[in-house]
Design a protein around this motif. Structure first.
Motif, short mmCIF file in Angstrom:
data_model
loop_
_atom_site.label_atom_id
_atom_site.label_comp_id
_atom_site.label_asym_id
_atom_site.label_seq_id
_atom_site.Cartn_x
_atom_site.Cartn_y
_atom_site.Cartn_z
N GLN A 52 0.83 -1.20 0.00
CA GLN A 52 0.00 0.00 0.00
C GLN A 52 0.87 1.26 0.00
O GLN A 52 0.59 2.21 -0.70
CB GLN A 52 -0.93 -0.01 1.23
N GLN A 53 1.94 1.21 0.79
CA GLN A 53 2.81 2.38 0.85
C GLN A 53 3.56 2.57 -0.47
O GLN A 53 3.74 3.70 -0.93
CB GLN A 53 3.78 2.24 2.02
N ALA A 54 3.98 1.45 -1.07
CA ALA A 54 4.68 1.55 -2.35
C ALA A 54 3.77 2.15 -3.42
O ALA A 54 4.19 3.00 -4.20
CB ALA A 54 5.17 0.17 -2.78
N LEU A 55 2.50 1.71 -3.42
CA LEU A 55 1.56 2.24 -4.40
C LEU A 55 1.34 3.74 -4.18
O LEU A 55 1.27 4.50 -5.13
CB LEU A 55 0.22 1.51 -4.32
N ASP A 56 1.23 4.14 -2.91
CA ASP A 56 1.02 5.56 -2.59
C ASP A 56 2.13 6.43 -3.16
O ASP A 56 1.89 7.51 -3.66
CB ASP A 56 0.99 5.77 -1.07
N PHE A 90 3.83 6.11 -5.71
CA PHE A 90 3.86 6.26 -7.17
C PHE A 90 2.57 6.87 -7.70
O PHE A 90 2.29 6.82 -8.89
CB PHE A 90 4.13 4.91 -7.84
N ARG A 91 1.78 7.46 -6.80
CA ARG A 91 0.55 8.12 -7.21
C ARG A 91 0.87 9.21 -8.22
O ARG A 91 1.64 10.12 -7.95
CB ARG A 91 -0.12 8.76 -5.98
N SER A 92 0.29 9.07 -9.39
CA SER A 92 0.49 10.05 -10.45
C SER A 92 1.97 10.35 -10.68
O SER A 92 2.38 11.49 -10.76
CB SER A 92 -0.25 11.35 -10.12
N SER A 93 2.76 9.30 -10.75
CA SER A 93 4.17 9.50 -11.09
C SER A 93 4.25 9.97 -12.53
O SER A 93 3.29 9.88 -13.29
CB SER A 93 4.94 8.19 -10.92
N TRP A 117 5.84 8.71 -14.91
CA TRP A 117 6.31 7.66 -15.80
C TRP A 117 5.60 7.67 -17.15
O TRP A 117 6.20 7.46 -18.19
CB TRP A 117 6.15 6.30 -15.14
N ASN A 166 -3.28 0.87 -12.45
CA ASN A 166 -1.99 0.82 -11.79
C ASN A 166 -1.02 0.14 -12.76
O ASN A 166 -1.36 -0.89 -13.34
CB ASN A 166 -2.05 0.03 -10.48
N VAL A 167 0.14 0.75 -12.96
CA VAL A 167 1.10 0.20 -13.90
C VAL A 167 2.34 -0.26 -13.12
O VAL A 167 2.84 0.45 -12.26
CB VAL A 167 1.50 1.25 -14.97
N PHE A 168 2.76 -1.48 -13.43
CA PHE A 168 3.91 -2.07 -12.73
C PHE A 168 4.95 -2.52 -13.75
O PHE A 168 4.65 -2.75 -14.92
CB PHE A 168 3.47 -3.31 -11.95
N ARG A 188 -4.54 -1.01 5.48
CA ARG A 188 -5.75 -0.23 5.30
C ARG A 188 -6.87 -1.08 4.70
O ARG A 188 -6.64 -1.91 3.85
CB ARG A 188 -5.46 0.94 4.37
N GLU A 231 6.89 -4.15 -9.52
CA GLU A 231 7.35 -2.87 -8.97
C GLU A 231 6.46 -1.78 -9.54
O GLU A 231 6.31 -1.68 -10.76
CB GLU A 231 8.80 -2.59 -9.40
N PRO A 232 5.86 -0.95 -8.67
CA PRO A 232 4.99 0.10 -9.22
C PRO A 232 5.75 1.14 -10.04
O PRO A 232 6.88 1.50 -9.72
CB PRO A 232 4.37 0.74 -7.97
N LEU A 233 5.12 1.58 -11.13
CA LEU A 233 5.69 2.64 -11.97
C LEU A 233 4.79 3.87 -11.94
O LEU A 233 5.24 4.99 -11.98
CB LEU A 233 5.78 2.16 -13.42
N TYR A 234 3.48 3.61 -11.89
CA TYR A 234 2.50 4.68 -11.97
C TYR A 234 1.22 4.12 -11.36
O TYR A 234 0.78 3.04 -11.76
CB TYR A 234 2.30 5.05 -13.44
N THR A 235 0.63 4.82 -10.39
CA THR A 235 -0.57 4.26 -9.76
C THR A 235 -1.68 5.31 -9.66
O THR A 235 -1.42 6.50 -9.51
CB THR A 235 -0.28 3.73 -8.33
N GLU A 236 -2.89 4.83 -9.79
CA GLU A 236 -4.06 5.71 -9.71
C GLU A 236 -5.03 5.32 -8.60
O GLU A 236 -5.91 6.09 -8.28
CB GLU A 236 -4.83 5.69 -11.04
N TYR A 237 -4.90 4.09 -8.10
CA TYR A 237 -5.84 3.71 -7.05
C TYR A 237 -5.12 2.90 -5.97
O TYR A 237 -4.15 2.23 -6.25
CB TYR A 237 -7.02 2.93 -7.63
#
Lengths: 139, 131
Positions: free
Chosen positions: A14-18, A20-23, A25, A40-42, B25, B78-84
Motif C-alpha cells: 500500500q505504501q509503495a503504491l502511494d 507512485f501516485r500520479s508518477s 512515468w 496501476n502500472v507495474f 488499510r 514494482e509500481p511505476l505509476y498508480t491511480e488507485y
C-alpha cells in the motif's frame, strides 16, 4: 506461520503504491487520466503489467486494443436488479468507458496477454526485444 | 442508462467502528441494497477478493463482511505509476428483524459479492382471504 506476515506485505504494498501516485512515468500521454477504470502500472523484470479494478464486467463487455505503443481499454458496465424490487441504497456505478495509455517503451504486440479474474483486469505487456536494455561490455 | 460515461469512484477507507488489529488499510466496498418479495439483497464490489477470502459473520444483529485481496499476485511487481490504492474490504450492516438470520446465502462472481438475506415467513406479504 505468523499471522501478521502477509498483512505486513500488504501494508508495504500500500505504501509503495502511494508513493507512485500520479508518477511522471507515463508523462502526459495518458488520455482520460482519472477516467474509468483507474489503472496501476507495474514493471515485472523488463516487462510492463497494467492492472485495473473493474468488478462485475463480462468478458465480452471488455475490449482491449493495441496499436504501436498505445493500449485502449473500452467497455460498458451494467447492473441489473430485476423487476419489482425496491431499491434501498445504490452506490455501484454504471456506464460506458474508454481510455487509452501511451507506453514510454516498445512492446511486443504479439505476446500481449490479458486476464480478468475476480473483477481485476491484468494486461501483461512484454517489452520488445530490441527495446530491452543491454549491458555493454568494456573491451 | 448505459449511455452515460462511467465515472471513477474514489475508494473510501474504512473508518472503523471496530478497529482492525492488522497493520493495513481497509476500504469500504460500494454497495447496492435492494428488496424483493422474498429477500433483501446486498450486492458489493470487492475486486481482487477470491472466494475463500470472504468472511460473512452475524453477531448481535450485525452482519459483518470482510473480503481480503490476494497480495501474492503482486509478487515481483514494482509500481511505476498508480491511480488507485488497494486493500482489503470491510463493511457491516445492522439487520432488520424481518431477516431470517439462519437463511442467508452468498455468491461471489467477477469481484461482485451478492448476499441474499431471506425474509422470515411472517414478514412476507400475505393475501388475506375474505370469508
Amino acid at each position: 506461520m505468523l499471522y501478521s506476515d502477509p498483512f505486513e506485505t500488504l501494508l508495504q504494498l500500500q505504501q509503495a503504491l502511494d508513493s507512485f501516485r500520479s508518477s511522471s512515468w507515463l508523462g502526459t500521454s495518458t488520455s482520460g487520466a482519472g477516467g474509468f477504470p483507474p489503472l496501476n502500472v507495474f514493471s515485472k523484470g523488463d516487462d510492463i503489467v497494467v492492472v485495473a479494478e473493474a468488478p462485475g464486467l463480462k468478458k465480452d463487455q471488455l475490449d482491449i486494443q493495441v496499436k504501436g505503443r498505445t493500449i485502449q481499454i473500452a467497455g460498458a458496465k451494467t447492473v441489473t436488479y430485476g423487476d419489482g424490487v425496491s431499491l434501498h441504497r445504490r452506490e455501484r456505478t454504471i456506464g460506458r468507458f474508454s481510455r487509452s495509455l501511451n507506453l514510454p517503451v516498445e512492446i511486443d504486440a504479439d505476446k500481449i496477454k490479458a486476464e480478468y479474474r475476480d473483477g481485476v483486469l491484468a494486461i501483461f505487456l512484454p517489452r520488445a526485444e530490441q527495446d530491452k536494455p543491454r549491458s555493454i561490455k568494456i573491451a | 442508462m448505459a449511455g452515460q460515461e462511467l465515472e471513477v469512484q474514489q475508494k473510501k477507507e474504512v473508518e472503523s467502528q471496530q478497529e482492525k488489529t492488522i497493520p493495513a488499510r481497509f476500504y469500504v466496498p460500494p454497495t447496492d441494497i435492494f428488496e424483493t418479495a422474498d429477500a433483501l439483497k446486498i450486492v458489493m464490489e470487492v475486486p481482487g477478493v477470491p472466494k475463500e477470502a470472504v468472511d460473512v459473520k452475524i453477531e448481535n444483529e450485525v452482519l459483518s463482511i470482510e473480503g481480503r485481496i490476494e497480495t501474492t499476485n503482486y509478487n515481483g511487481l514494482e509500481p511505476l505509476y498508480t491511480e488507485y490504492p488497494i486493500g482489503h474490504f470491510a463493511r457491516s450492516f445492522t439487520l432488520p428483524w424481518q431477516v431470517d438470520q439462519q437463511n442467508i446465502t452468498a455468491h461471489l462472481e467477477d469481484g461482485v459479492l451478492t448476499l441474499t438475506l431471506n425474509k422470515r415467513p411472517e414478514s412476507k406479504p400475505r393475501r388475506i382471504a375474505i370469508q
